[in-house]
Design a protein around this motif. Structure first.
Motif, PDB file in Angstrom:
ATOM      1  N   ARG A 135       0.808  -1.226   0.000  1.00 19.95           N
ATOM      2  CA  ARG A 135       0.000   0.000   0.000  1.00 19.95           C
ATOM      3  C   ARG A 135       0.842   1.277   0.000  1.00 19.95           C
ATOM      4  NH1 ARG A 135      -5.421  -0.857   1.003  1.00 19.95           N
ATOM      5  NH2 ARG A 135      -5.950  -2.912   1.813  1.00 19.95           N
ATOM      6  N   GLY A 136       2.020   1.245   0.631  1.00 21.85           N
ATOM      7  CA  GLY A 136       2.785   2.466   0.808  1.00 21.85           C
ATOM      8  C   GLY A 136       3.963   2.676  -0.117  1.00 21.85           C
ATOM      9  N   SER A 137       4.360   1.654  -0.869  1.00 21.29           N
ATOM     10  CA  SER A 137       5.584   1.738  -1.667  1.00 21.29           C
ATOM     11  C   SER A 137       5.344   2.298  -3.062  1.00 21.29           C
ATOM     12  CB  SER A 137       6.206   0.345  -1.795  1.00 21.29           C
ATOM     13  OG  SER A 137       7.358   0.406  -2.598  1.00 21.29           O
ATOM     14  N   LYS A 138       6.276   3.155  -3.483  1.00 19.19           N
ATOM     15  CA  LYS A 138       6.281   3.630  -4.870  1.00 19.19           C
ATOM     16  C   LYS A 138       7.013   2.624  -5.761  1.00 19.19           C
ATOM     17  CE  LYS A 138       6.355   8.411  -3.346  1.00 19.19           C
ATOM     18  NZ  LYS A 138       7.270   9.432  -2.877  1.00 19.19           N
ATOM     19  N   VAL A 139       7.800   1.753  -5.123  1.00 16.90           N
ATOM     20  CA  VAL A 139       8.565   0.723  -5.827  1.00 16.90           C
ATOM     21  C   VAL A 139       7.666  -0.507  -5.989  1.00 16.90           C
ATOM     22  CG1 VAL A 139      10.596  -0.789  -5.638  1.00 16.90           C
ATOM     23  CG2 VAL A 139      10.725   1.581  -4.824  1.00 16.90           C
ATOM     24  N   PRO A 140       7.671  -1.160  -7.155  1.00 16.54           N
ATOM     25  CA  PRO A 140       6.861  -2.372  -7.319  1.00 16.54           C
ATOM     26  C   PRO A 140       7.223  -3.424  -6.267  1.00 16.54           C
ATOM     27  CG  PRO A 140       7.719  -1.646  -9.436  1.00 16.54           C
ATOM     28  CD  PRO A 140       8.397  -0.800  -8.381  1.00 16.54           C
ATOM     29  N   VAL A 141       6.205  -4.162  -5.830  1.00 14.64           N
ATOM     30  CA  VAL A 141       6.387  -5.164  -4.779  1.00 14.64           C
ATOM     31  C   VAL A 141       5.875  -6.512  -5.281  1.00 14.64           C
ATOM     32  CG1 VAL A 141       5.843  -5.819  -2.393  1.00 14.64           C
ATOM     33  CG2 VAL A 141       6.002  -3.393  -3.009  1.00 14.64           C
ATOM     34  N   LEU A 142       6.711  -7.542  -5.127  1.00 12.84           N
ATOM     35  CA  LEU A 142       6.315  -8.910  -5.423  1.00 12.84           C
ATOM     36  C   LEU A 142       6.138  -9.613  -4.084  1.00 12.84           C
ATOM     37  CD1 LEU A 142       5.883 -11.407  -7.248  1.00 12.84           C
ATOM     38  CD2 LEU A 142       8.368 -11.735  -7.195  1.00 12.84           C
ATOM     39  N   VAL A 143       4.897 -10.007  -3.785  1.00 12.07           N
ATOM     40  CA  VAL A 143       4.603 -10.716  -2.536  1.00 12.07           C
ATOM     41  C   VAL A 143       4.422 -12.188  -2.888  1.00 12.07           C
ATOM     42  CG1 VAL A 143       3.038 -10.952  -0.579  1.00 12.07           C
ATOM     43  CG2 VAL A 143       3.506  -8.685  -1.528  1.00 12.07           C
ATOM     44  N   VAL A 144       5.219 -13.030  -2.247  1.00  8.16           N
ATOM     45  CA  VAL A 144       5.199 -14.464  -2.518  1.00  8.16           C
ATOM     46  C   VAL A 144       4.596 -15.169  -1.313  1.00  8.16           C
ATOM     47  CG1 VAL A 144       6.598 -16.482  -3.101  1.00  8.16           C
ATOM     48  CG2 VAL A 144       7.276 -14.213  -3.934  1.00  8.16           C
ATOM     49  N   ARG A 145       3.484 -15.853  -1.530  1.00 10.00           N
ATOM     50  CA  ARG A 145       2.855 -16.593  -0.430  1.00 10.00           C
ATOM     51  C   ARG A 145       3.673 -17.836  -0.128  1.00 10.00           C
ATOM     52  NH1 ARG A 145      -3.603 -16.906  -0.751  1.00 10.00           N
ATOM     53  NH2 ARG A 145      -3.433 -17.268   1.474  1.00 10.00           N
ATOM     54  N   SER A 146       3.739 -18.156   1.156  1.00 13.57           N
ATOM     55  CA  SER A 146       4.419 -19.391   1.547  1.00 13.57           C
ATOM     56  C   SER A 146       3.570 -20.563   1.074  1.00 13.57           C
ATOM     57  CB  SER A 146       4.606 -19.434   3.060  1.00 13.57           C
ATOM     58  OG  SER A 146       3.361 -19.547   3.706  1.00 13.57           O
ATOM     59  N   GLU A 147       4.178 -21.732   1.029  1.00 13.17           N
ATOM     60  CA  GLU A 147       3.458 -22.911   0.560  1.00 13.17           C
ATOM     61  C   GLU A 147       2.387 -23.338   1.541  1.00 13.17           C
ATOM     62  OE1 GLU A 147       5.791 -26.081  -1.107  1.00 13.17           O
ATOM     63  OE2 GLU A 147       7.353 -24.662  -1.647  1.00 13.17           O
TER      64      GLU A 147
END
Length: 150
Positions: A135-147
């Motif tokens: 929500r707060g970053s101007k930089v792209p974010v890749l969120v990886v869910r754990s298995e």
């Protein structure tokens, strides 16, 4: 092969199992693009701010600092195994704001981080560092869910 798209990648780690897949993704993207990885661990000392600084506080701080060192060292080892340059960074403060600030101040092209994918009451009570960063970053974010599915 190098890419102009990804030159600096921040892999935010908390040293937990749920960050392992995110580390793998981040290292692989860096390997493919020739990027430098910044392995970032944030010492969240906000929960200790109301405790007077004494021997117990100092001991807890040292434990957290040691855990942080192990977490970024693991990213460095995995990066070296893939011929990826990794810089280790340990900061103090609120994790989400420190991750965002570091990424924006160090010309990061991507932030990679893991999440447990908690929903409902669990997420409400614990909050989600990943969600706050997205929500707060101007930089792209890749969120990886754990298995693991919670």
């Amino acid at each position: 092969m190098t890419s102009e798209f990804y030159r600096n990648i921040v892999i935010a780690t908390d040293g937990s199992e749920n960050s392992q897949r995110a580390i793998s993704y981040g290292i692989e993207i860096a390997k493919l693009s020739g990027a430098t990885v910044h392995a970032l661990y944030v010492l969240d000392i906000s929960s200790f701010s109301s405790i007077p600084m004494d021997a117990g506080w100092e001991a807890m701080y040292e434990i957290l600092k040691t855990e942080g060192g192990k977490a970024v060292s693991e990213v460095k080892e995995r990066g070296e195994a893939s011929a990826v340059e990794v810089r280790e960074v340990i900061l103090e403060g609120h994790p989400s704001s420190q991750i965002i600030e570091f990424a924006e101040n160090n010309n990061a092209d991507l932030i990679v981080m893991g999440t447990l994918g908690k929903t409902g009451l669990d997420r409400f009570l614990m909050g989600s560092v990943a969600e706050k960063v997205v929500r707060g970053s101007k930089v792209p974010v890749l969120v990886v869910r754990s298995e693991e599915q919670s």
